[in-house]
Write a protein that holds these residues in place. Structure first.
Motif, PDB file in Angstrom:
ATOM      1  N   ASP A  40      44.699  21.868  70.804  1.00 21.13           N
ATOM      2  CA  ASP A  40      43.640  22.469  71.616  1.00 21.13           C
ATOM      3  C   ASP A  40      42.550  23.023  70.704  1.00 21.13           C
ATOM      4  O   ASP A  40      42.834  23.821  69.818  1.00 21.13           O
ATOM      5  CB  ASP A  40      44.185  23.625  72.467  1.00 21.13           C
ATOM      6  N   VAL A  41      41.316  22.600  70.920  1.00 16.51           N
ATOM      7  CA  VAL A  41      40.181  23.171  70.191  1.00 16.51           C
ATOM      8  C   VAL A  41      39.535  24.277  71.029  1.00 16.51           C
ATOM      9  O   VAL A  41      39.167  25.333  70.510  1.00 16.51           O
ATOM     10  CB  VAL A  41      39.159  22.086  69.828  1.00 16.51           C
ATOM     11  N   ILE A  42      39.384  24.045  72.326  1.00 22.09           N
ATOM     12  CA  ILE A  42      38.915  25.078  73.250  1.00 22.09           C
ATOM     13  C   ILE A  42      40.004  25.289  74.301  1.00 22.09           C
ATOM     14  O   ILE A  42      40.526  24.333  74.859  1.00 22.09           O
ATOM     15  CB  ILE A  42      37.604  24.670  73.961  1.00 22.09           C
ATOM     16  N   ARG A  43      40.315  26.555  74.563  1.00 19.24           N
ATOM     17  CA  ARG A  43      41.303  26.888  75.590  1.00 19.24           C
ATOM     18  C   ARG A  43      40.761  28.078  76.373  1.00 19.24           C
ATOM     19  O   ARG A  43      40.610  29.174  75.834  1.00 19.24           O
ATOM     20  CB  ARG A  43      42.639  27.213  74.945  1.00 19.24           C
ATOM     21  N   ILE A  44      40.462  27.854  77.629  1.00 18.74           N
ATOM     22  CA  ILE A  44      39.831  28.875  78.461  1.00 18.74           C
ATOM     23  C   ILE A  44      40.718  29.156  79.669  1.00 18.74           C
ATOM     24  O   ILE A  44      41.161  28.233  80.356  1.00 18.74           O
ATOM     25  CB  ILE A  44      38.431  28.416  78.937  1.00 18.74           C
ATOM     26  N   HIS A  45      40.972  30.439  79.915  1.00 19.74           N
ATOM     27  CA  HIS A  45      41.788  30.833  81.064  1.00 19.74           C
ATOM     28  C   HIS A  45      41.116  31.970  81.817  1.00 19.74           C
ATOM     29  O   HIS A  45      40.855  33.041  81.250  1.00 19.74           O
ATOM     30  CB  HIS A  45      43.185  31.268  80.607  1.00 19.74           C
ATOM     31  N   ASP A  46      40.802  31.720  83.076  1.00 20.04           N
ATOM     32  CA  ASP A  46      40.291  32.749  83.996  1.00 20.04           C
ATOM     33  C   ASP A  46      39.054  33.456  83.436  1.00 20.04           C
ATOM     34  O   ASP A  46      38.918  34.682  83.554  1.00 20.04           O
ATOM     35  CB  ASP A  46      41.392  33.770  84.305  1.00 20.04           C
ATOM     36  N   LEU A  47      38.136  32.686  82.832  1.00 18.38           N
ATOM     37  CA  LEU A  47      36.949  33.266  82.184  1.00 18.38           C
ATOM     38  C   LEU A  47      35.970  33.785  83.226  1.00 18.38           C
ATOM     39  O   LEU A  47      35.602  33.075  84.165  1.00 18.38           O
ATOM     40  CB  LEU A  47      36.273  32.218  81.308  1.00 18.38           C
ATOM     41  N   LYS A  48      35.530  35.026  83.022  1.00 19.86           N
ATOM     42  CA  LYS A  48      34.581  35.656  83.942  1.00 19.86           C
ATOM     43  C   LYS A  48      33.375  36.165  83.166  1.00 19.86           C
ATOM     44  O   LYS A  48      33.508  36.746  82.086  1.00 19.86           O
ATOM     45  CB  LYS A  48      35.234  36.821  84.700  1.00 19.86           C
ATOM     46  N   LYS A  49      32.196  35.952  83.743  1.00 21.53           N
ATOM     47  CA  LYS A  49      30.950  36.409  83.123  1.00 21.53           C
ATOM     48  C   LYS A  49      30.004  36.887  84.218  1.00 21.53           C
ATOM     49  O   LYS A  49      29.767  36.177  85.206  1.00 21.53           O
ATOM     50  CB  LYS A  49      30.300  35.253  82.336  1.00 21.53           C
ATOM     51  N   ASN A  50      29.475  38.084  84.038  1.00 24.65           N
ATOM     52  CA  ASN A  50      28.527  38.664  84.989  1.00 24.65           C
ATOM     53  C   ASN A  50      27.202  38.965  84.298  1.00 24.65           C
ATOM     54  O   ASN A  50      27.163  39.283  83.102  1.00 24.65           O
ATOM     55  CB  ASN A  50      29.064  39.981  85.573  1.00 24.65           C
ATOM     56  N   LEU A 109      28.880  27.276  77.983  1.00 24.82           N
ATOM     57  CA  LEU A 109      28.692  26.846  76.592  1.00 24.82           C
ATOM     58  C   LEU A 109      28.309  28.011  75.702  1.00 24.82           C
ATOM     59  O   LEU A 109      28.801  28.142  74.579  1.00 24.82           O
ATOM     60  CB  LEU A 109      27.594  25.777  76.499  1.00 24.82           C
ATOM     61  N   ARG A 110      27.423  28.876  76.191  1.00 23.38           N
ATOM     62  CA  ARG A 110      26.957  30.001  75.394  1.00 23.38           C
ATOM     63  C   ARG A 110      28.083  31.000  75.139  1.00 23.38           C
ATOM     64  O   ARG A 110      28.103  31.657  74.101  1.00 23.38           O
ATOM     65  CB  ARG A 110      25.763  30.667  76.079  1.00 23.38           C
ATOM     66  N   CYS A 111      29.023  31.107  76.058  1.00 29.16           N
ATOM     67  CA  CYS A 111      30.189  31.953  75.814  1.00 29.16           C
ATOM     68  C   CYS A 111      31.071  31.353  74.718  1.00 29.16           C
ATOM     69  O   CYS A 111      31.570  32.074  73.847  1.00 29.16           O
ATOM     70  CB  CYS A 111      30.999  32.129  77.103  1.00 29.16           C
ATOM     71  N   VAL A 112      31.271  30.043  74.760  1.00 30.15           N
ATOM     72  CA  VAL A 112      32.085  29.377  73.737  1.00 30.15           C
ATOM     73  C   VAL A 112      31.512  29.625  72.347  1.00 30.15           C
ATOM     74  O   VAL A 112      32.246  29.838  71.380  1.00 30.15           O
ATOM     75  CB  VAL A 112      32.195  27.865  74.021  1.00 30.15           C
ATOM     76  N   ASN A 113      30.189  29.627  72.248  1.00 31.20           N
ATOM     77  CA  ASN A 113      29.518  29.774  70.957  1.00 31.20           C
ATOM     78  C   ASN A 113      29.166  31.225  70.627  1.00 31.20           C
ATOM     79  O   ASN A 113      28.397  31.482  69.700  1.00 31.20           O
ATOM     80  CB  ASN A 113      28.241  28.918  70.941  1.00 31.20           C
TER      81      ASN A 113
END
Length: 264
Positions: A13-23, A57-61
């Protein structure tokens, strides 16, 4: 933001995202994203405008923070660093160093107008990685050759077409041998006749095993070269799977509606 949750997932896994929240204030943009990108995969993200694709994408980076969930890139939790058995907010220098291992290609190229193509490609190598100028320029010339622009090394962005500028931006994004490259609608600012030359470069990177996450409206391209396709709607992954399955046999009515609209 403090985390005390352990890492989990597969070694590839290079990216692993679980239940990501952004406000943004009271506006919920990401409402619980679950997504995985494996090594050497090309993962495509589609969805209507305002669905949260670019924010993701901006969260990943680490260009945006996030309020909840987990976002792992390689072996680190984005925005955090381990202190004993807990995670605390990452130091800005840690975040900057990590960002250096991720390439980013923006919709509007984001080239420095006062630098030549070669200087743009090598800017990060020279200024951030402190690579010797001659060594950086040698690498930069090879990268420009790779994207078909060996003869435009001395041209300034204003002297290049949109497609050529985006190819310079791709060369810059891969200059430091990143483990991951993010593409944020890389063809949406281009005239239709210039789209193909950018997609050809991306196709070559995929063939070479580059791990990438691509936000796009190029549905045919995603079906042709993608390993995974995620349809995001209202801040959630509404449907995910092999691109041809999602595109040709979508199970979610919003996916079907979206695909029919963009094909008109």
């Amino acid at each position: 933001m403090v985390h005390d949750m352990p890492a989990s997932g597969q070694a590839d896994d290079v990216i692993r995202i679980h239940d990501l929240k952004k406000n943004y204030g009271h506006l919920e943009v990401l409402k619980g994203i679950d997504l995985t990108v494996k090594r050497a995969q090309a993962a495509f993200v589609i969805g209507p405008s305002g669905s949260g694709k670019s924010t993701l994408l901006r969260c990943v980076n680490s260009l945006e923070s996030y309020e909840g969930g987990q976002l792992w890139v390689e072996d680190y939790l984005v925005g955090a660093e381990r202190r004993g058995n807990r995670f605390v907010e990452a130091h800005p220098k840690t975040t900057a160093r990590r960002r250096g291992s991720i390439g980013m290609v923006f919709q509007r190229f984001n080239l420095f107008p006062n630098m030549t193509a070669l200087e743009n490609v090598t800017a990060g190598l020279r200024m951030v990685l402190k690579m010797n100028r001659d060594e950086a320029f040698e690498r930069g010339k090879l990268l420009l050759e790779r994207v078909g622009l060996a003869n435009r090394a001395d041209a300034f962005p204003a002297q290049l077409s949109g497609g050529q500028q985006q190819r310079v931006a791709i060369a810059r994004a891969i200059a430091a041998n990143p483990s991951l490259v993010l593409f944020d609608e890389p063809t949406s600012a281009l005239d239709p006749e210039l789209v193909g030359e950018v997609l050809a470069v991306m196709r070559d990177l995929i063939r070479d095993g580059m791990t990438m996450m691509v936000v796009t409206h190029e549905i045919t391209f995603a079906e042709e070269v993608g390993d995974m396709l995620y349809f995001i709607d209202h801040g959630r992954v509404a449907e995910a799977g092999v691109p041809s399955d999602v595109i040709r046999n979508s199970k979610h009515p919003r996916t079907t509606e979206f695909l029919s609209r963009i094909r008109q």
